[in-house]
Design a protein around this motif. Sequence first.
Motif, short mmCIF file in Angstrom:
data_model
loop_
_atom_site.label_atom_id
_atom_site.label_comp_id
_atom_site.label_asym_id
_atom_site.label_seq_id
_atom_site.Cartn_x
_atom_site.Cartn_y
_atom_site.Cartn_z
N VAL A 232 0.84 -1.20 0.00
CA VAL A 232 0.00 0.00 0.00
C VAL A 232 0.87 1.25 0.00
N TYR A 233 1.92 1.25 0.84
CA TYR A 233 2.83 2.39 0.86
C TYR A 233 3.53 2.56 -0.49
N VAL A 234 3.95 1.43 -1.08
CA VAL A 234 4.60 1.50 -2.39
C VAL A 234 3.64 2.07 -3.43
N LEU A 235 2.39 1.58 -3.40
CA LEU A 235 1.41 2.06 -4.37
C LEU A 235 1.13 3.54 -4.18
N VAL A 236 1.02 3.97 -2.92
CA VAL A 236 0.78 5.39 -2.65
C VAL A 236 1.96 6.23 -3.12
N GLY A 237 3.19 5.75 -2.85
CA GLY A 237 4.36 6.49 -3.29
C GLY A 237 4.45 6.60 -4.81
N VAL A 238 4.16 5.48 -5.49
CA VAL A 238 4.16 5.52 -6.95
C VAL A 238 3.08 6.46 -7.47
N GLY A 239 1.93 6.43 -6.81
CA GLY A 239 0.86 7.32 -7.22
C GLY A 239 1.23 8.79 -7.06
N ILE A 240 1.90 9.10 -5.93
CA ILE A 240 2.31 10.49 -5.70
C ILE A 240 3.34 10.92 -6.74
N LEU A 241 4.36 10.08 -6.96
CA LEU A 241 5.38 10.42 -7.96
C LEU A 241 4.78 10.52 -9.35
N GLY A 242 3.85 9.58 -9.67
CA GLY A 242 3.21 9.63 -10.98
C GLY A 242 2.37 10.88 -11.15
N GLY A 243 1.67 11.26 -10.08
CA GLY A 243 0.87 12.48 -10.15
C GLY A 243 1.73 13.71 -10.33
N MET A 244 2.85 13.78 -9.59
CA MET A 244 3.75 14.93 -9.74
C MET A 244 4.35 14.97 -11.15
N SER A 245 4.79 13.81 -11.63
CA SER A 245 5.39 13.78 -12.98
C SER A 245 4.36 14.14 -14.04
N GLY A 246 3.16 13.61 -13.89
CA GLY A 246 2.12 13.93 -14.86
C GLY A 246 1.77 15.41 -14.85
N THR A 247 1.73 16.00 -13.64
CA THR A 247 1.42 17.43 -13.54
C THR A 247 2.51 18.28 -14.19
N LEU A 248 3.78 17.94 -13.90
CA LEU A 248 4.88 18.69 -14.50
C LEU A 248 4.90 18.54 -16.02
N THR A 249 4.65 17.32 -16.50
CA THR A 249 4.62 17.11 -17.95
C THR A 249 3.49 17.89 -18.60
N LEU A 250 2.33 17.87 -17.98
CA LEU A 250 1.20 18.61 -18.52
C LEU A 250 1.48 20.10 -18.56
N LEU A 251 2.08 20.64 -17.48
CA LEU A 251 2.42 22.06 -17.46
C LEU A 251 3.45 22.39 -18.53
N PHE A 252 4.44 21.51 -18.73
CA PHE A 252 5.45 21.74 -19.77
C PHE A 252 4.81 21.79 -21.15
N LEU A 253 3.91 20.85 -21.43
CA LEU A 253 3.25 20.84 -22.74
C LEU A 253 2.38 22.07 -22.94
N ILE A 254 1.68 22.48 -21.89
CA ILE A 254 0.82 23.66 -22.01
C ILE A 254 1.66 24.90 -22.28
N HIS A 255 2.78 25.07 -21.53
CA HIS A 255 3.63 26.25 -21.74
C HIS A 255 4.32 26.20 -23.10
#
Length: 346
Positions: A232-255
């Motif tokens: 569960v901790y691993v899944l939560v950590g992967v989810g947090i990192l994935g969410g951060m990476s996805g957010t940064l990628t989306l912001l990069f594409l938008i800019h």
Amino acid sequence: MYWLPLTLILTSGQLLVKAGYQTKGQNCSSADNRLQIGTYQFYSDCDSQNYCSSDGVCQPKGCRKDQFPFGYSQDSPLPPLCPSGQFCPDEADACQPLLSVGSPCQLNRDDQCEPPPNAAELADTLHYGRNVNGAVCLNNVCMWANVTVGQPCEVENTAYIAYTGSSEYIDVASRGNCQVGLFCDSQQLTCMSMKAVGESCDGDKECSSFNCQSNGVCGQSADTPNQIGVWVYVLVGVGILGGMSGTLTLLFLIHRRQRDNEREKREQYWREQYAFRQNILQMRETARTSILSLPGHGSNRSTMYSRAASAASDDSSSPIPQQQSPYGASGLRNYMVDDGDFRGRD
């Protein structure tokens, strides 16, 4: 869970009595002392800081049973707690000695009863409300919780009114005088062993965890901590990192898209400016060509140039007039002429 008819409770609940507002020195009646229907909270004519004395006058309470009693402000003096071997009754008039077995006691006030000699063995150390130091008050009588398996026992069922949203229901608390680890069966009135987690049950008192779930099965204790697996901790950590990476990628594409749009606007602007300049140059060249192509434009141009050349030759043959210096004939000063303004210079 054990259920009682609603008729008595709902009928008694219709009684609305204005009580509990008399302050110190005001008149009261001890006959109005009661337990509220549904909550079983003690109520009298006096407010929360006073009790109704035998003289019919509200007096300040002489003791308290709670560490932080209700109805007192932060700066108000609190009545004292009772010492060991005594208890504070619901009226809170004064501390009284503990009651022996068989003495009358107040509802759910196990602390009013004198503990047995083996109190450490019979006491409910988990504090599930089964007894206090091995003593229990059942049906307003003090007794000890020392009945063993298969022996006759006493049971007390108290119906409380509970609320969920806009509805209400009856929650029955069933207690007995069996030893810890046993419960008093309400049908057979004998002590039985408590049931383990996963076994069928009819009430909380039957389960060793004191938690009979709505599906009729004993569940884990309400205070049991949840054990969470490492995955569960691993899944939560992967989810947090994935969410951060996805957010940064989306912001990069938008800019990047915004930058491309701005670059396209600037390039279009400069293309328009270059085309506008070319149009102006083309119009200028077209106008010059049109003027030169007019009939007789070449002969007039040659005549004009010949006249200008003749005038220049006549001027060159005539003597250059000498200007008189405004500073005299001494010639000791030089001067410059600029648009008719004379400025002397040494």
